[in-house]
Motif scaffolding. Structure first.
Motif, PDB file in Angstrom:
ATOM      1  N   SER A   1     -10.200  -7.860  10.299  1.00 15.25           N
ATOM      2  CA  SER A   1      -8.751  -7.808  10.385  1.00 15.25           C
ATOM      3  C   SER A   1      -8.186  -7.093   9.152  1.00 15.25           C
ATOM      4  CB  SER A   1      -8.196  -9.225  10.455  1.00 15.25           C
ATOM      5  OG  SER A   1      -8.453  -9.905   9.235  1.00 15.25           O
ATOM      6  N   PRO A   2      -6.967  -6.630   9.163  1.00 17.95           N
ATOM      7  CA  PRO A   2      -6.003  -6.702  10.254  1.00 17.95           C
ATOM      8  C   PRO A   2      -6.305  -5.702  11.361  1.00 17.95           C
ATOM      9  CG  PRO A   2      -5.065  -5.456   8.452  1.00 17.95           C
ATOM     10  CD  PRO A   2      -6.390  -5.970   7.978  1.00 17.95           C
ATOM     11  N   HIS A   3      -5.918  -6.059  12.571  1.00 18.43           N
ATOM     12  CA  HIS A   3      -6.228  -5.224  13.720  1.00 18.43           C
ATOM     13  C   HIS A   3      -5.082  -4.293  14.084  1.00 18.43           C
ATOM     14  CE1 HIS A   3      -9.741  -7.698  13.978  1.00 18.43           C
ATOM     15  NE2 HIS A   3      -8.971  -8.759  13.937  1.00 18.43           N
ATOM     16  N   LEU A   4      -3.946  -4.501  13.451  1.00 18.59           N
ATOM     17  CA  LEU A   4      -2.800  -3.647  13.758  1.00 18.59           C
ATOM     18  C   LEU A   4      -2.528  -2.714  12.577  1.00 18.59           C
ATOM     19  CD1 LEU A   4      -0.304  -6.259  15.265  1.00 18.59           C
ATOM     20  CD2 LEU A   4      -1.976  -4.838  16.453  1.00 18.59           C
ATOM     21  N   ALA A   5      -1.928  -1.572  12.897  1.00 17.55           N
ATOM     22  CA  ALA A   5      -1.509  -0.651  11.843  1.00 17.55           C
ATOM     23  C   ALA A   5      -0.118  -0.171  12.186  1.00 17.55           C
ATOM     24  CB  ALA A   5      -2.472   0.534  11.747  1.00 17.55           C
ATOM     25  N   ASP A   6       0.690  -0.017  11.178  1.00 21.23           N
ATOM     26  CA  ASP A   6       2.038   0.472  11.410  1.00 21.23           C
ATOM     27  C   ASP A   6       1.947   1.900  11.941  1.00 21.23           C
ATOM     28  OD1 ASP A   6       4.612   1.317  11.359  1.00 21.23           O
ATOM     29  OD2 ASP A   6       5.087   0.293   9.483  1.00 21.23           O
ATOM     30  N   PRO A   7       2.344   2.112  13.210  1.00 21.74           N
ATOM     31  CA  PRO A   7       2.138   3.434  13.793  1.00 21.74           C
ATOM     32  C   PRO A   7       3.066   4.482  13.202  1.00 21.74           C
ATOM     33  CG  PRO A   7       3.343   2.014  15.317  1.00 21.74           C
ATOM     34  CD  PRO A   7       3.016   1.181  14.117  1.00 21.74           C
TER      35      PRO A   7
ATOM     36  N   LEU B   1       3.722   5.135  10.119  1.00 20.83           N
ATOM     37  CA  LEU B   1       3.427   5.631   8.779  1.00 20.83           C
ATOM     38  C   LEU B   1       2.086   6.334   8.737  1.00 20.83           C
ATOM     39  CD1 LEU B   1       4.371   2.600   6.546  1.00 20.83           C
ATOM     40  CD2 LEU B   1       5.518   4.791   6.637  1.00 20.83           C
ATOM     41  N   THR B   2       2.131   7.655   8.582  1.00 21.88           N
ATOM     42  CA  THR B   2       0.879   8.368   8.377  1.00 21.88           C
ATOM     43  C   THR B   2       1.126   9.440   7.329  1.00 21.88           C
ATOM     44  OG1 THR B   2       1.354  10.030  10.039  1.00 21.88           O
ATOM     45  CG2 THR B   2       0.189   8.074  10.806  1.00 21.88           C
ATOM     46  N   THR B   3       0.041   9.915   6.748  1.00 18.97           N
ATOM     47  CA  THR B   3       0.167  10.965   5.747  1.00 18.97           C
ATOM     48  C   THR B   3       0.867  12.167   6.359  1.00 18.97           C
ATOM     49  OG1 THR B   3      -1.868  10.192   4.740  1.00 18.97           O
ATOM     50  CG2 THR B   3      -1.168  12.425   4.203  1.00 18.97           C
TER      51      THR B   3
ATOM     52  N   ARG C   1       2.941  12.294   8.891  1.00 14.40           N
ATOM     53  CA  ARG C   1       4.366  12.096   9.155  1.00 14.40           C
ATOM     54  C   ARG C   1       5.167  12.200   7.862  1.00 14.40           C
ATOM     55  NH1 ARG C   1       7.949   7.085   9.482  1.00 14.40           N
ATOM     56  NH2 ARG C   1       8.078   7.889   7.372  1.00 14.40           N
ATOM     57  N   MET C   2       4.564  11.697   6.803  1.00 12.97           N
ATOM     58  CA  MET C   2       5.227  11.776   5.508  1.00 12.97           C
ATOM     59  C   MET C   2       5.511  13.235   5.139  1.00 12.97           C
ATOM     60  SD  MET C   2       3.585  10.014   2.230  1.00 12.97           S
ATOM     61  CE  MET C   2       4.697   9.163   1.180  1.00 12.97           C
TER      62      MET C   2
ATOM     63  N   ARG D   1      14.539   7.288   4.791  1.00 16.39           N
ATOM     64  CA  ARG D   1      13.293   7.150   5.551  1.00 16.39           C
ATOM     65  C   ARG D   1      12.227   6.442   4.741  1.00 16.39           C
ATOM     66  NH1 ARG D   1      12.367   8.624  10.811  1.00 16.39           N
ATOM     67  NH2 ARG D   1      10.463   9.750  10.300  1.00 16.39           N
ATOM     68  N   ARG D   2      12.506   6.205   3.475  1.00 14.50           N
ATOM     69  CA  ARG D   2      11.541   5.612   2.545  1.00 14.50           C
ATOM     70  C   ARG D   2      10.321   6.523   2.351  1.00 14.50           C
ATOM     71  NH1 ARG D   2      12.059   2.923  -1.041  1.00 14.50           N
ATOM     72  NH2 ARG D   2      10.436   1.349  -0.953  1.00 14.50           N
ATOM     73  N   THR D   3      10.451   7.794   2.752  1.00 13.82           N
ATOM     74  CA  THR D   3       9.364   8.725   2.474  1.00 13.82           C
ATOM     75  C   THR D   3       9.392   9.074   0.987  1.00 13.82           C
ATOM     76  OG1 THR D   3       9.340   9.593   4.696  1.00 13.82           O
ATOM     77  CG2 THR D   3       8.479  11.024   2.992  1.00 13.82           C
TER      78      THR D   3
END
Ligand code: SF4
Ligand code: SF4
Lengths: 451, 340
Positions: B29-35, B37-39, B41-42, B222-224
């Motif tokens: 775990s954890p089995h979920l990932a925030d979809p 947020l990715t490098t 997308r940033m 966007r918190r980017t």
């Protein structure tokens, strides 16, 4: 001591760290607790708690009645296990618990008359729970809890009587019942609060008396308004207050809940009792009430069987020791796109390699996830965005710890407090670069050389 | 649906056969990932946030702007492809980080720079600024600024204050010096409206304070980009410049010139916020921003250069590893007790 003056009041609160994943609770939130028909066989692991191992005390091919003790230990930090159904035992069998521990288990074949359906539900959670019948004597309460084999049902599985045995030098002022259930998907505690608020209240009163708490609160997240209303109705006329916590993961973690609800911080490496608090899951409280008022052991629990990979998600009252495969079958089976079965919730739960293993006391749910729910972008190098730092509820620097663990740089891992990590999963959930931070830290904690 | 439980994939953990229908796999775990947020997308966020800046640059500098941005970006992409394949890594063009470096680099050049400046700066930015450190995430200095600093030192004539002016071309802004040069060397002020809008001379991306604010605030929302960094940079410069204006009211280097006139906003929102080269923690970010702000003001006020954003960012990049070490937060509940 002048502890009286320094007791902080319990209040509603919020977390400024942590994450807010979609909770998916709608899958099973409206499914009333159903009683699973008695299975033909259960497999009861001899140890289902954190602490000293139990010995089997029944021989193979012995007839046992529902509630008979089948394993116990003389050690204080241990909890006996009981027969969850009436039947006949067989030779000990090895099984694997979800956390990977290999364990001896007692198989029991159902035989003779069983208590089933509504009668079973009423025996466990129904009927009257007269508060004036709770013994005055603290020792009697603790003894009943110990005899009943109660452990933390929220997942930690720490023996409850140990928590309730207060030491002179560590007085307890506050009991907080944990009805937060912050893991996505799970709804077992939620349904229990809706359908069995009375034993929860009675258990809270008994536990508070055992520890001598002057303050009792039930903490519930604000995404469960019905449970809040139901518990508020149930606590009328008692000193218990209901506090509403802002929905945020991991609000249900002991440290986070205590911090959000009282402002106290549990020292790293310490326990809630170090700050005069005992935290108890609502399901545990109901089990305490049953032990204290009815003298019955912990043999059944509510389990959410949910996730997109389950045909019909349900909340079930099941005997401890029933195999996960039977729960899945009762819920219509797996969907074709099911890829991962998790004992517990998706943030901290353990994956099952096989569904042929038994439900234990600490199992709050079975979450079956599909490919779509697990989809992740490919891992890249850490871009040092600091998001993992922003979300860590313990205020660590997960990227440093995880990468130190990956490279086995134990000095750095220690300098950044690797052992303080509670493995909540927030950092890995949020990581921009999709680095398995929590997994690396967990591995690091396991491999960390003792210096 | 079948009532029968399915057969499960055997794992190393549990042993056993059952190779038939692989369906359940085991993972920690954890089995979920925030979809969201990715490098990648940033980086795409940064490119989107640069749209108003690029738009204003093209409006003010016409095809000179287009040319610089295209050249610098192509150079960076090509360099990224070459360097990663030399290091036998999987191609990392897909994370768009090289594209971000390229566009920012292009925007930091004067409209008049000859074509090879962008090419050389791009190759240096990716090669010296990033690849030698081990690629994205390992570099200490902002790659675009490394490239920009290199060409500034190697080709001073092409990037000095005089290079911005050329009365011979059909660009109105090209007939005047940049606002900071005007203020510093000719003691001549520029009204605040052109400074804000960006209809003045300067490096392509820096002239329009308005465009930088619009794109930059969106990035922060966007918190980017971490808002702490631009906020502390701008507040620090404003404080020093405000005091300066109070002490020396006649100076043309007014508060407006400091804030809107040079590359301050472009640097604060797009360059200093590069996550790789800025600190991880809140405290670190604030100190980083205050440091950049103070250095910008010192360089502008006391050195021979009219502008100091680039050097300020590079200097603070150098202390970022120290800041990371110094500014780590205390764990909730205090430091972990020593191992027993
Ligand atoms: S969230 Fe991931 S990418 Fe960002 S700093 Fe942490 S580890 Fe690095
Ligand atoms: S470092 Fe540990 S405590 Fe912090 S977010 Fe990650 S898993 Fe949770």
């Amino acid at each position: 001591m002048s502890a009286q003056a320094t007791v902080p009041s319990v209040h509603s609160g919020a977390l400024s760290y942590g994450v807010h994943p979609h909770d998916h609770k709608e899958l099973s939130a409206d499914a009333p607790i159903e009683v699973l028909p008695t299975p033909a066989e259960v497999l009861v692991p001899l140890v289902q708690h954190i602490g000293a191992p139990n010995d089997a005390i029944v021989k193979p091919r012995t007839a046992v009645a529902w509630g008979d003790v089948i394993g116990r230990s003389e050690a204080f930090v241990s909890a006996p296990v009981h027969a969850p159904i009436a039947g006949k035992t067989a030779r000990l069998k090895a099984t694997t618990l979800p956390n990977g521990r290999h364990m001896q288990a007692v198989p029991i074949k159902a035989e003779g008359e069983q208590v089933e359906g509504r009668a079973l539900f009423d025996d466990v959670y129904g009927g009257d729970w007269p508060l004036d019948e709770i013994p005055e004597d603290r020792g009697a309460i603790v003894a009943a809890v110990r005899e009943a084999g109660i452990v933390g049902l929220g997942g930690a599985a720490f023996p409850t009587h140990v928590k309730l045995s207060v030491r002179e030098d560590r007085p307890i002022h506050t009991l907080i019942l944990n009805g937060v259930e912050c893991e996505p998907y799970l709804t077992a505690d939620y349904r229990l609060m809706l359908e069995a608020p009375q034993p929860i209240v009675a258990g809270a009163m008994a536990a508070a008396r055992a520890v001598g708490a002057r303050q009792i609160a039930i903490a519930i997240e604000d995404n469960k308004p019905q449970a809040i209303a139901e518990m508020k109705r149930a606590v009328a006329g008692t000193p218990i207050q209901v506090v509403v916590m802002k929905t945020h993961y991991p609000m249900g973690g002991e440290r986070q809940l205590i911090y959000a609800a009282t402002g106290l911080t549990v020292p790293t490496g310490g326990l809630p009792l170090d700050v005069g608090i005992v935290v108890m899951n609502v399901g545990t409280a109901a089990a305490v009430a049953r032990a204290v008022l009815r003298g019955k052991p912990l043999t059944h629990r509510v389990v959410s069987v949910t996730g997109e990979g389950i045909a019909t998600p349900k909340n079930l009252l099941v005997p401890i020791g029933v195999r996960y495969s039977e729960l899945v079958a009762y819920c219509g089976g797996l969907k074709p796109d099911a890829v991962r079965a998790v004992a517990g919730g998706p943030m901290m739960g353990f994956t099952l390699g096989s569904l042929d293993v038994p439900v234990t006391k600490g199992t709050s749910g079975l979450t079956v996830l599909t490919d779509a729910a697990l989809k992740k972008a490919p891992e890249t190098n850490c871009v040092r965005c600091g998001r993992c730092v922003d979300v860590c509820p313990i205020r660590l620097v997960p990227t440093r710890i995880a990468l130190a663990a990956r490279h086995k740089a134990w000095d750095i891992a220690r300098a950044y407090h690797i052992t303080a990590c509670i493995e909540c999963g927030c950092c890995a959930y949020t990581c921009t670069a999709n680095i398995p931070l929590t997994q690396l830290i967990r591995m690091g904690k396991a491999e960390l050389p003792r210096s | 649906m079948h009532r029968k439980p399915r057969v499960f994939e055997a794992t190393a953990d549990t042993g056993g056969g059952g190779a038939a229908a692989p369906s359940l796999h085991v993972a920690p775990s954890p089995h979920l990932a925030d979809p969201s947020l990715t490098t990648r997308r940033m980086m795409v966020d940064v490119l989107v946030a640069l749209v108003p800046v690029v738009g204003m640059a093209v409006w003010v500098f016409r095809w000179y702007a287009v040319l610089q941005i295209v050249i610098a970006t192509l150079a960076c992409l090509a360099a990224e492809a070459v360097f990663t394949s030399m290091r036998r890594r999987t191609l990392t063009l897909g994370d768009f980080s090289a594209a971000v470096t390229g566009v920012i680099l292009g925007l930091s050049l004067p409209w008049s720079a000859p074509w090879y400046i962008g090419v050389i700066a791009g190759v240096i930015a990716i090669g010296l600024g990033k690849a030698v450190f081990g690629g994205l995430g390992y570099n200490v200095f902002n790659p675009a600024m490394v490239g920009r600093a290199f060409v500034m030192i190697a080709f001073p004539a092409a990037l000095g204050a005089a290079a911005f002016m050329d009365p011979g071309v059909a660009l109105r802004v090209a007939t005047e010096a940049t606002p900071l040069t005007l203020a510093k060397q000719a003691s001549q002020g520029t009204p605040w409206w052109p400074l804000l809008l960006g209809t003045v001379n300067g490096s392509l991306g820096e002239t329009s304070a308005l465009a930088c604010l619009v794109g930059g605030l969106w990035l922060c929302l966007r918190r980017t980009a971490a808002w702490e960094i631009p906020a502390s940079i701008i507040a620090t410069v404003a404080l020093f410049a405000g005091i300066g204006q109070f002490v020396n009211p006649g100076s043309p280097m007014t508060l407006a010139h400091h804030l809107l006139g040079g590359a301050l906003l472009f640097g604060a929102f797009y360059i200093a916020t590069d996550p790789v080269t800025s600190p991880l923690t809140f405290r670190g970010k604030v100190v980083f921003g205050v440091g950049i702000g103070a250095l910008v003001w010192v360089i502008r006020t006391f050195s021979g250069y009219p502008e100091g954003v680039m050097f300020a960012v590079l200097l603070m990049n150098a202390v970022t590893p120290l800041l990371n070490r110094w500014a780590y937060p205390t764990p909730l509940g205090g430091p972990a007790p020593a191992a027993k």
